[in-house]
Design a protein around this motif. Sequence first.
Motif, mmCIF file in Angstrom:
data_model
loop_
_atom_site.group_PDB
_atom_site.id
_atom_site.type_symbol
_atom_site.label_atom_id
_atom_site.label_comp_id
_atom_site.label_asym_id
_atom_site.label_seq_id
_atom_site.Cartn_x
_atom_site.Cartn_y
_atom_site.Cartn_z
ATOM 1 N N VAL A 1 4.179 -6.025 -24.939
ATOM 2 C CA VAL A 1 3.597 -5.794 -23.624
ATOM 3 C C VAL A 1 2.137 -5.424 -23.832
ATOM 4 C CG1 VAL A 1 3.763 -4.451 -21.494
ATOM 5 C CG2 VAL A 1 5.822 -4.897 -22.858
ATOM 6 N N THR A 2 1.232 -6.165 -23.187
ATOM 7 C CA THR A 2 -0.205 -5.919 -23.341
ATOM 8 C C THR A 2 -0.836 -5.663 -21.991
ATOM 9 O OG1 THR A 2 -0.228 -7.417 -25.241
ATOM 10 C CG2 THR A 2 -2.360 -6.819 -24.301
ATOM 11 N N PHE A 3 -1.542 -4.556 -21.873
ATOM 12 C CA PHE A 3 -2.308 -4.240 -20.678
ATOM 13 C C PHE A 3 -3.752 -4.647 -20.961
ATOM 14 C CE2 PHE A 3 0.098 -1.002 -17.965
ATOM 15 C CZ PHE A 3 1.341 -1.381 -18.437
ATOM 16 N N VAL A 4 -4.251 -5.630 -20.188
ATOM 17 C CA VAL A 4 -5.617 -6.134 -20.353
ATOM 18 C C VAL A 4 -6.438 -5.623 -19.176
ATOM 19 C CG1 VAL A 4 -7.057 -8.190 -20.559
ATOM 20 C CG2 VAL A 4 -4.731 -8.208 -21.488
ATOM 21 N N ARG B 1 -10.422 -0.773 -22.282
ATOM 22 C CA ARG B 1 -9.843 -1.218 -23.546
ATOM 23 C C ARG B 1 -8.429 -1.702 -23.296
ATOM 24 N NH1 ARG B 1 -12.315 1.988 -28.348
ATOM 25 N NH2 ARG B 1 -10.996 0.608 -29.534
ATOM 26 N N ALA B 2 -8.073 -2.753 -23.979
ATOM 27 C CA ALA B 2 -6.696 -3.238 -23.909
ATOM 28 C C ALA B 2 -5.800 -2.267 -24.661
ATOM 29 C CB ALA B 2 -6.594 -4.631 -24.515
ATOM 30 N N CYS B 3 -4.536 -2.234 -24.291
ATOM 31 C CA CYS B 3 -3.549 -1.411 -24.979
ATOM 32 C C CYS B 3 -2.228 -2.172 -24.956
ATOM 33 C CB CYS B 3 -3.424 -0.038 -24.330
ATOM 34 S SG CYS B 3 -3.141 -0.088 -22.556
ATOM 35 N N SER B 4 -1.344 -1.817 -25.849
ATOM 36 C CA SER B 4 -0.098 -2.582 -25.932
ATOM 37 C C SER B 4 1.034 -1.718 -26.460
ATOM 38 C CB SER B 4 -0.287 -3.797 -26.838
ATOM 39 O OG SER B 4 -0.588 -3.377 -28.157
ATOM 40 N N GLU C 1 6.134 2.097 -24.449
ATOM 41 C CA GLU C 1 5.014 3.000 -24.194
ATOM 42 C C GLU C 1 3.798 2.353 -24.818
ATOM 43 O OE1 GLU C 1 5.663 6.900 -25.836
ATOM 44 O OE2 GLU C 1 6.011 6.153 -27.838
ATOM 45 N N VAL C 2 2.666 2.435 -24.120
ATOM 46 C CA VAL C 2 1.490 1.719 -24.612
ATOM 47 C C VAL C 2 0.638 2.590 -25.512
ATOM 48 C CG1 VAL C 2 1.422 0.129 -22.652
ATOM 49 C CG2 VAL C 2 0.031 2.196 -22.600
ATOM 50 N N THR C 3 -0.081 1.907 -26.371
ATOM 51 C CA THR C 3 -0.954 2.522 -27.357
ATOM 52 C C THR C 3 -2.340 1.909 -27.254
ATOM 53 O OG1 THR C 3 0.854 2.938 -28.903
ATOM 54 C CG2 THR C 3 -1.357 2.756 -29.845
ATOM 55 N N THR C 4 -3.354 2.767 -27.197
ATOM 56 C CA THR C 4 -4.732 2.292 -27.268
ATOM 57 C C THR C 4 -5.209 2.376 -28.717
ATOM 58 O OG1 THR C 4 -5.204 2.888 -24.976
ATOM 59 C CG2 THR C 4 -7.093 2.643 -26.437
ATOM 60 N N VAL D 1 -1.062 -7.475 -16.794
ATOM 61 C CA VAL D 1 -0.028 -7.176 -17.781
ATOM 62 C C VAL D 1 0.527 -8.483 -18.323
ATOM 63 C CG1 VAL D 1 2.171 -6.016 -18.215
ATOM 64 C CG2 VAL D 1 0.518 -5.026 -16.601
ATOM 65 N N LEU D 2 0.553 -8.593 -19.636
ATOM 66 C CA LEU D 2 1.088 -9.767 -20.324
ATOM 67 C C LEU D 2 2.333 -9.361 -21.094
ATOM 68 C CD1 LEU D 2 -2.260 -11.129 -21.816
ATOM 69 C CD2 LEU D 2 -1.303 -11.499 -19.533
ATOM 70 N N VAL D 3 3.325 -10.247 -21.105
ATOM 71 C CA VAL D 3 4.569 -9.969 -21.825
ATOM 72 C C VAL D 3 4.943 -11.218 -22.607
ATOM 73 C CG1 VAL D 3 6.976 -9.248 -21.643
ATOM 74 C CG2 VAL D 3 5.320 -8.460 -19.943
#
Length: 151
Positions: free
Chosen positions: A47-50, A56-59, A69-72, A86-88
């Motif tokens: 899962v990527t938050f752009v 900053r992107a996080c995933s 849970e996302v990580t930067t 959001v990309l999956v």
Amino acid sequence: MKQFVCLLVLVPAGFLTGCSQPASVNGVVPVTGTILHKGQPVAGATVTFVPNLEGRACSGATDENGHFEVTTLQPGDGAIPGRYNVLVAKSEVEGALSEDEALEYMKKHGKEPTITVKDLLPIKYKRRSSSDLMAEVGEGEENDFTFDLID
């Protein structure tokens, strides 16, 4: 002279101490969620938050219950507040070989082995240009998102 020697020893030590601290991003907030496909949890998806504009992107990766849970920069640190596309994606690789196996295959067949990547989720969610998933990450809010992917 003693003061000069002391500075030569203490200043580099200070730099080394500063370098040993983990990198971080100020202002990140925890972000969690669940990925479903046709109502069922998806394990092993990325899962990527752009960021929609700036940031900053996080995933993160989903567990067996589809939870992520996302990580930067640091594991589970979250995302900078803002609006995200959001990309999956989830895929499997068929025909992957170890380096030794690949060399043996090339000797035997005179060519490289064929490797196939198969997408296990609808491909539209893998691309920013086609994913319609959005998330608004807020400061001081519960940032827990559920996305149910459809074909």
